[in-house]
Scaffold this active site. Sequence first.
Site, PDB file in Angstrom:
ATOM      1  N   SER A  21      -5.449  -6.285  -6.199  1.00  0.00           N
ATOM      2  CA  SER A  21      -5.588  -6.494  -4.763  1.00  0.00           C
ATOM      3  C   SER A  21      -4.312  -7.061  -4.171  1.00  0.00           C
ATOM      4  O   SER A  21      -4.180  -7.160  -2.968  1.00  0.00           O
ATOM      5  CB  SER A  21      -6.784  -7.395  -4.469  1.00  0.00           C
ATOM      6  OG  SER A  21      -6.724  -8.532  -5.281  1.00  0.00           O
ATOM      7  N   HIS A  53      -7.817   0.078  -5.284  1.00  0.00           N
ATOM      8  CA  HIS A  53      -8.310  -1.246  -4.909  1.00  0.00           C
ATOM      9  C   HIS A  53      -9.796  -1.161  -4.578  1.00  0.00           C
ATOM     10  O   HIS A  53     -10.182  -0.663  -3.526  1.00  0.00           O
ATOM     11  CB  HIS A  53      -7.496  -1.769  -3.706  1.00  0.00           C
ATOM     12  CG  HIS A  53      -7.925  -3.111  -3.219  1.00  0.00           C
ATOM     13  ND1 HIS A  53      -7.670  -3.548  -1.951  1.00  0.00           N
ATOM     14  CD2 HIS A  53      -8.608  -4.118  -3.828  1.00  0.00           C
ATOM     15  CE1 HIS A  53      -8.165  -4.759  -1.803  1.00  0.00           C
ATOM     16  NE2 HIS A  53      -8.749  -5.119  -2.916  1.00  0.00           N
ATOM     17  N   GLU A 104      -9.677   1.599  -1.488  1.00  0.00           N
ATOM     18  CA  GLU A 104      -8.327   1.685  -0.939  1.00  0.00           C
ATOM     19  C   GLU A 104      -7.437   2.276  -2.029  1.00  0.00           C
ATOM     20  O   GLU A 104      -7.285   1.683  -3.103  1.00  0.00           O
ATOM     21  CB  GLU A 104      -7.867   0.274  -0.539  1.00  0.00           C
ATOM     22  CG  GLU A 104      -6.651   0.253   0.331  1.00  0.00           C
ATOM     23  CD  GLU A 104      -6.301  -1.174   0.800  1.00  0.00           C
ATOM     24  OE1 GLU A 104      -6.825  -2.156   0.245  1.00  0.00           O
ATOM     25  OE2 GLU A 104      -5.475  -1.290   1.723  1.00  0.00           O
ATOM     26  N   ASN A 110      -6.225  -6.411   2.617  1.00  0.00           N
ATOM     27  CA  ASN A 110      -5.884  -7.825   2.424  1.00  0.00           C
ATOM     28  C   ASN A 110      -4.772  -8.279   3.354  1.00  0.00           C
ATOM     29  O   ASN A 110      -4.697  -9.446   3.712  1.00  0.00           O
ATOM     30  CB  ASN A 110      -5.483  -8.080   0.977  1.00  0.00           C
ATOM     31  CG  ASN A 110      -6.713  -8.215   0.101  1.00  0.00           C
ATOM     32  OD1 ASN A 110      -7.814  -8.437   0.614  1.00  0.00           O
ATOM     33  ND2 ASN A 110      -6.555  -8.049  -1.180  1.00  0.00           N
TER      34      ASN A 110
END
Length: 719
Positions: free
Chosen positions: A440, A461, A473, A511
Amino acid sequence: MTDTMTAIEKSAAGVRMEMSDGIALLRLDEPDKSVNTLSAPVIEAMRTILDRLESGEARAAVLLSDKPGVWIAGADIEQFTQFTSAADGERATREGHKLLNRLENLPIPVVAAIDGVALGGGVETALACTYRIAADTEKTRLGLPEVQLGLLPGAGGSQRLPRLVGIRAALDLMLTGKRLDPRRAKKIGLVDEVVPGADLESIAIRIAGELADGKREPRRGNRRGSPLALERLPGVKSFIIRKAREGVMAKTRGLYPAPLRILEVVDRGLDLPVEEALELEPPAFGELSVTPEARSLVHLFFATTGAKSDAGVEGDGKALARDVERLAIVGAGFMGAGIATASAEKGMRVRLKDITPENAAKGLRTAHESLVKRARRRKRPSHEIEALKGRVTATHEYTGFRRTELVVEAVFEDVELKHRVIREVEEAASEETVLGTNTSTIPIATLAEASSRPGNVIGLHFFSPVEKMPLLEIIVTPQTEDWVTATAHAYGKRIGKTPIVVNDAPGFYANRILTPYMAEALLLLEEGVRMEELDRAMKNWGFPVGPITLYDEVGLDVAHKAAAVMREAFGDRMEESSVLDRMVEDDRMGRKNGRGFFTYEDGKKGKPDESVYGLIGDPEPKEVPEADVQERLGLTMVNEAVRCLEDDVLRNPRDGDVGAVLGIGFPPFRGGPFWYVDRTGAEQVVARLRALESRFGRRFSPSARLVEMAEKGETFFEG
Ligand code: COA
C-alpha cells in the site's frame, strides 16, 4: 415436454418468440449488448408479443434469456441520464407499468425462467409473471438495486414484492439493494423453485403446461399464514416500518432520500388495493430520478462499469489478457488468506505459501474457514464446499509455482523482504508468470528493482478485508507490459473487484488522497476538537466511519509509517502533526492491540480514550463548527485527488471517483471528488480553498488544474 417446435419466428429486436406445443417461448437477447435491459426496443418488442398473446396465440408462455449470465439487468440506466425533469421519470415509469400490468393480466400463465442476474426491472418483470423458477447457477442473482442508484423500484416492485414475500423481506431487499442467490430467493418466496441450470427450460415448459391445464396452482403471497397476512395486522406494519426507518437513519443519517421514499411508498401502498398502490410509484420515482443524489449515484454506476471494461492498455485489453487458473500467494497472513478465498471462490487453484509449515497451515485454515462460512451462507451443498476447500493448498516451499499464471506477493511491508521474495519467486515461477505485489506504500518501481523480469511486475493493492472490499488498485510502472496489466485487470474483475489502473507514485491514488485528510483530522485534534466530534462531523458528511476510528482500524503503526513515506514525497504540503509519534511511542496501535484513540474491551470498541489528550499536550477543548471540520477534511481530499490527475497518477477523473468511493468510502451520494467539483463548480471550490489557505497556510493551496478550470469555467465530465 414436446419436440414439436415450430419455425422460429423473429419478433422485433431483442425478444424472439418460438412456439412449443402451444406454449410461447419468449427469448430475450438484446442485440449488440452484453446485457438485456428493459430498453426502448425491448419494451417495443414486448408490446408486440403481448398483442399476440392477448389475442390467444398461446396457452401459456415462458420468459427466458439467451444472454449468458443475464436474465434482465433492469431498466436501461442510460435513459435516466436523459431525464431533465421529474415528469420525464414519471412518464417512463408509467410506460413500464402499462407493460407489466398487461403481462400480469394476460389470460394465460407466464413462467419466468431465470438464469443469470435479474435485477431491478428484471425482478419486477418476474413479479408480474404467474410463476418464477430460477436456475441454480453461479451467476443467478435476484435483487432490487434501485436504492443504490438513488431510486425506488419503479415498475411495480415496491407494491408487488411485499405482497408476495412480506414487508420485512421486501424492505430488506429494497433498502439494501442486496442480491440474493437462488436458494435464498426461494427461502423468502421470491422464486417458487430452484432447478439445475441445464433443466431450466424443460422444467419451465412443463410447469407452464401444468398451470395452463389447471394441474398446478400459482402461489399467492397473501394466503393465510403468509408473512404478509401477519405483517399487515394492526400495529405490526407500523412497527416494522418504524424500525426500518430507524435503521435507515442510523445508516444514512438522512443523507439519501431514496430509502425514506421507499418506506413511505410501501407503507402507504399496503393500505390500498394494489391497482391504486401502484399509482404511488411513478411520481415518487420521477422526483427521485432528478435529485443530485441519484445523478451522482448513476454517474458512479457508469464510472464503475467504465473502469471494469477499461483494462488500462492501448488496444484490446480482453485480447491481451491471459487466463489465470492457477495462482500462488506468498505470505499467508490475513491479506494472503483473503486473496486466496476470493480467488478460490471464482474457481481458481491457489497455492498459499509462507515461511514455515505452521504459518502456511494457519493461513490455510483462515482461508478454509472463510470459504466455508461464505458458502454456507449461500446454502451450498457440502460436497461443493469440500471441492471449494480443495482448491486452496498450503506450502512452505516454492513447489507448484512453475505452473502458475500469477503470483501475488503479500508479505510484510518491508523493501528488503519483498526484494528477496521477488527474487525467489522468479527462480521458482516461469517467464510467463505475472508477479503482482500487494503493497500500500512502497513504489512498485522500487520493488521491481529486484526483478530480472520487471515487465512482469505489477502492483495489486487490495483493500482489507479482501472478500468484502470492492476496489482493486492496479499500479503499473513504465516497464510493466501491456499483457501483464490486462491480465491483472481481468483477474481483478474475475474475483468480483472493480479495478482501476493507476501509475506508480508514493501512496498511489487511494492512500495518497487519504493521507492529507487523515493528517488534517490530527491537526484539528491538536487544536482541541474532541475525537468524537471529528468522527461525527465526517460521518455527517457521508463517510461510513470517522477519521479517528479509521486510524484505530487501520493501525496507528501502519498509519505512522505511511505518513512518513508521504511526508518524504510531498513534504512541502503534508503538514506534520506529532500525534502519531506520541501514540506509537505509547504503544498504541489501535484495535489490534486494544490501545488506540478509543478504549477496547475484549476487542470491542468503547469510548474515546480521554488519556489521549494528555498524551498530545492537553489542548484546551475547542468547539469548531461542524461545517468547518467537513470543509477542511473534505476539500483537502478533493484537492489532492485533482493533483493525482495533474501528476498523471490517475489516467482520468472517472477512475478517481471510483477509487475514492470504493476504496476509502468517499460519500457515494457526492459521486466522488471529481464529480463533487463539477457539481459544486471549480470556481467555488477554488474560492473555498483560497479562504482556507489564507487561514491555515499553503497546504490548502488549490491545485493548478483546479485554478485553470475555475478560470475557464471547465468541468471534468461532460454535461
Ligand atoms: N442499464 C444500462 N446499461 C447496463 C445496465 C443497465 N441496467 N446493466 C449493465 N449495463 C451495462 C454496463 O454499463 C456495461 O456497459 P459497458 O460494457 O459499455 O461498460 C455492460 O452493461 C456490462 O456491465 P458490467 O457491470 O461491466 O458487467 P458485469 O457482467 O460485471 O455485471 C450486471 C453485469 C448486470 C450484474 C451489472 O452491470 C449490474 O449490476 N448492473 C446494474 C443493474 C441495475 O442496477 N439495475 C437496476 C436498474 S434500475
